[in-house]
Design an enzyme around this catalytic site. Structure first.
Site, PDB file in Angstrom:
ATOM      1  N   LYS A 117     -30.738  27.038  16.568  1.00 55.96           N
ATOM      2  CA  LYS A 117     -31.310  28.390  16.560  1.00 55.96           C
ATOM      3  C   LYS A 117     -30.252  29.402  16.104  1.00 55.96           C
ATOM      4  O   LYS A 117     -30.501  30.245  15.247  1.00 55.96           O
ATOM      5  CB  LYS A 117     -31.764  28.727  17.979  1.00 55.96           C
ATOM      6  CG  LYS A 117     -32.335  30.115  18.142  1.00 55.96           C
ATOM      7  CD  LYS A 117     -32.572  30.450  19.608  1.00 55.96           C
ATOM      8  CE  LYS A 117     -33.351  29.359  20.303  1.00 55.96           C
ATOM      9  NZ  LYS A 117     -33.896  29.787  21.593  1.00 55.96           N
ATOM     10  N   LYS A 129     -25.221  27.095  26.776  1.00 60.97           N
ATOM     11  CA  LYS A 129     -26.257  27.547  27.718  1.00 60.97           C
ATOM     12  C   LYS A 129     -25.732  27.314  29.128  1.00 60.97           C
ATOM     13  O   LYS A 129     -24.831  26.499  29.328  1.00 60.97           O
ATOM     14  CB  LYS A 129     -27.548  26.737  27.500  1.00 60.97           C
ATOM     15  CG  LYS A 129     -28.784  27.362  28.089  1.00 60.97           C
ATOM     16  CD  LYS A 129     -29.386  28.435  27.191  1.00 60.97           C
ATOM     17  CE  LYS A 129     -30.513  29.159  27.914  1.00 60.97           C
ATOM     18  NZ  LYS A 129     -31.229  30.085  27.034  1.00 60.97           N
ATOM     19  N   ASP A 169     -31.755  34.815  30.543  1.00 58.07           N
ATOM     20  CA  ASP A 169     -32.836  33.870  30.239  1.00 58.07           C
ATOM     21  C   ASP A 169     -33.772  33.985  31.452  1.00 58.07           C
ATOM     22  O   ASP A 169     -33.747  35.008  32.153  1.00 58.07           O
ATOM     23  CB  ASP A 169     -32.289  32.431  30.068  1.00 58.07           C
ATOM     24  CG  ASP A 169     -33.332  31.454  29.522  1.00 58.07           C
ATOM     25  OD1 ASP A 169     -33.580  31.458  28.312  1.00 58.07           O
ATOM     26  OD2 ASP A 169     -33.932  30.678  30.300  1.00 58.07           O
TER      27      ASP A 169
END
Ligand code: NDP
Length: 452
Positions: A117, A129, A169
């Site tokens: 991405k 992440k 997130d």
């Protein structure tokens, strides 16, 4: 089986054996690998340089204890994660998720997706992440602050504006980013704005970052529809979720003339034939932090569908576009069947990996346009990278300018996916286009940087 497919199957078997019990990570790897046969046939050097094996192994994985004290003085323990997956294109970049379902496999699936991405954005950011199995629901502000401070007390050693830059997130919004940044600043003793993104706009955040993922996904949808002779104007749309991504996707769909007739949260869905009213949704989900059933209480035209997903609206109503914007694997094969019967012509992922592999196959076989998350929801991380740019030159850009940059980035991502799919002989296959374009860019950088 071609030599390339054999090699891909062998590496996938290794991934399964080396990462047991991490089903979501396996799914994310398989989804990318399924697009790579043609690439390895065209560029054998990727296999010779063992790029597949290297790209599936995170550069670093950090797991740590997060102790904190609740409002009753009881000590609680959660687990924190940061997976620094790939830095070939820039510092690791990717959000933090606080949700009880988070485990290492979740963070690895998200980190793996993030690599490609981030490459698609065309900006210099690597993939990472993180998160925790902490459940923020029902916690007081004081508890959230103490948890975030404890999380950062360990995480600060591993991050930095040129090293690794976290963001939000699921479960990590503006409030959590504030507490995390405050603790980083206190421990590091410096105001390093570019160490985290999604900051408040009065202290280093970028305008449009909050809206970016939802807006970006809608820009992508509009380009995809336009390239195929349609548009969002007049389209009837279902959006799952009612969090950050869903909310701003709904706002932009309405601005472009579409009508969102359903939204949801983890307790159920609402059907509103007059279109989701964003003032009511904001009041319920952002101000009251209540369940979505409350939306139907406050809006006469809406009905609550308890315990079911938003796709159930398609049982009785025409749907042109579906945008899953909640969580992984929330749109399965049965949902795909329902949507096809309701006339859906495009499905675009605002969330990460929300569509199961069987559902994707069914939709693609039926000729439905399918926009994968790693392309369609890249507007969030792209605007985070714009926030980093503003921080490094100590500037802040206007809403209009930043939104125009976002729109341009999404147009480029669409063009890159469509062009790559065409180039590899699979026109309109945005999954293959996104995977191949992202993979080849990262692979070339890895080869150029040697065996590291
Ligand atoms: P939020 O926490 O703001 O919102 C998540 C929403 O999904 C909430 O409405 C939540 O409901 C709902 N939800 C969670 N589980 C389910 C379920 N099983 N069924 C239906 N609804 C559910 O998260 P974001 O909007 O930020 O993120 C949503 C998705 O988008 C995630 O996959 C994330 O990784 C992805 N994403 C987010 C980006 C961002 O910038 N925020 C960037 C790129 C991707 P409830 O209120 O009940 O919890």
């Amino acid at each position: 089986m071609s030599p390339s497919s054999k090699r891909i199957a062998a590496v996938y078997d290794q991934v399964l054996a080396r990462n047991p019990g991490e089903a979501e990570f396996h799914q994310a790897v398989k989804e990318v690998f399924d697009s790579l046969d043609r690439v390895l046939t065209r560029f054998p050097e990727y296999a010779e340089e063992s790029i597949l094996e290297r790209i599936c192994e995170p550069e670093r994985q950090i797991i740590f204890r997060v102790p904190w004290t609740d409002d009753h003085g009881r000590v609680r323990i959660n687990r924190g994660f940061r997976v620094q997956f790939n830095s070939a294109l820039g510092p690791y970049k990717g959000g933090l998720r606080f949700d009880p379902s988070v485990m290492l496999g979740t963070v690895k699936f998200l980190g793996f997706e993030q690599i490609f991405k981030n490459a698609l954005t065309g900006l210099p950011i690597g993939g990472g992440k993180g998160g925790s199995d902490f459940d923020p629901k029902g916690r007081s502000d004081g508890e959230i602050m103490r948890f975030c401070q404890s999380f950062m007390t360990e995480a600060y050693r591993h991050i930095g504006s040129s090293v690794d830059v976290p963001a939000g997130d699921i479960g990590v919004g503006a409030r959590e980013i504030g507490y995390l940044f405050g603790q980083y600043k206190r421990i590091a003793n410096r105001y390093e704005a570019g160490v985290i993104t999604g900051k408040g706009t009065s202290w280093g955040g970028s305008l449009v970052r909050t809206e970016a993922t939802g807006y970006g996904a809608v820009f992508f949808t509009e380009h995809m529809l336009k390239a195929n002779g349609r548009g969002l104007d007049g389209a009837r749309v279902l959006v799952s979720g009612s969090g950050n991504v869903a909310f701003y996707a709904i706002e932009k769909i309405h601005a472009l003339g579409g009508l969102v007739i359903g939204a949801s949260d983890s307790s159920g869905a609402v059907h509103d034939p007059q279109g989701i009213d964003l003032d009511v949704l904001r009041e319920v989900k952002q101000v009251q932090r209540a369940r979505i059933s409350e939306y139907a209480q406050q809006r006469d035209s809406a009905e609550f569908i308890g315990g079911r997903s938003v796709w159930s609206v398609a049982e009785k109503h025409r749907v042109d576009v579906a945008m899953p914007c909640a969580t992984q694997n929330e749109l399965d094969d049965d949902d795909a069947k329902l949507l096809l019967k309701a006339g859906v012509s495009a499905v675009v992922e605002g969330a990460n990996m929300p569509t199961t592999p069987a559902a994707i196959d069914r939709l693609r076989d039926a000729g439905t346009l399918f926009g994968p998350g790693k392309a369609a929801n890249a507007g969030g991380v792209a605007t985070s990278a714009l926030e980093m740019q503003q921080n490094s030159i100590r500037d802040s850009w206007s809403f209009e300018y930043t939104e125009a940059r976002l729109a341009e980035i999404m147009e480029n991502i669409h063009a890159r996916c469509a062009g790559t799919a065409e180039d590899y002989g699979v026109p309109r296959d945005y999954v293959a286009g996104a995977n191949i374009a992202g993979f080849t860019q990262v692979a070339d950088a890895m080869i150029a940087q040697g065996v590291i």
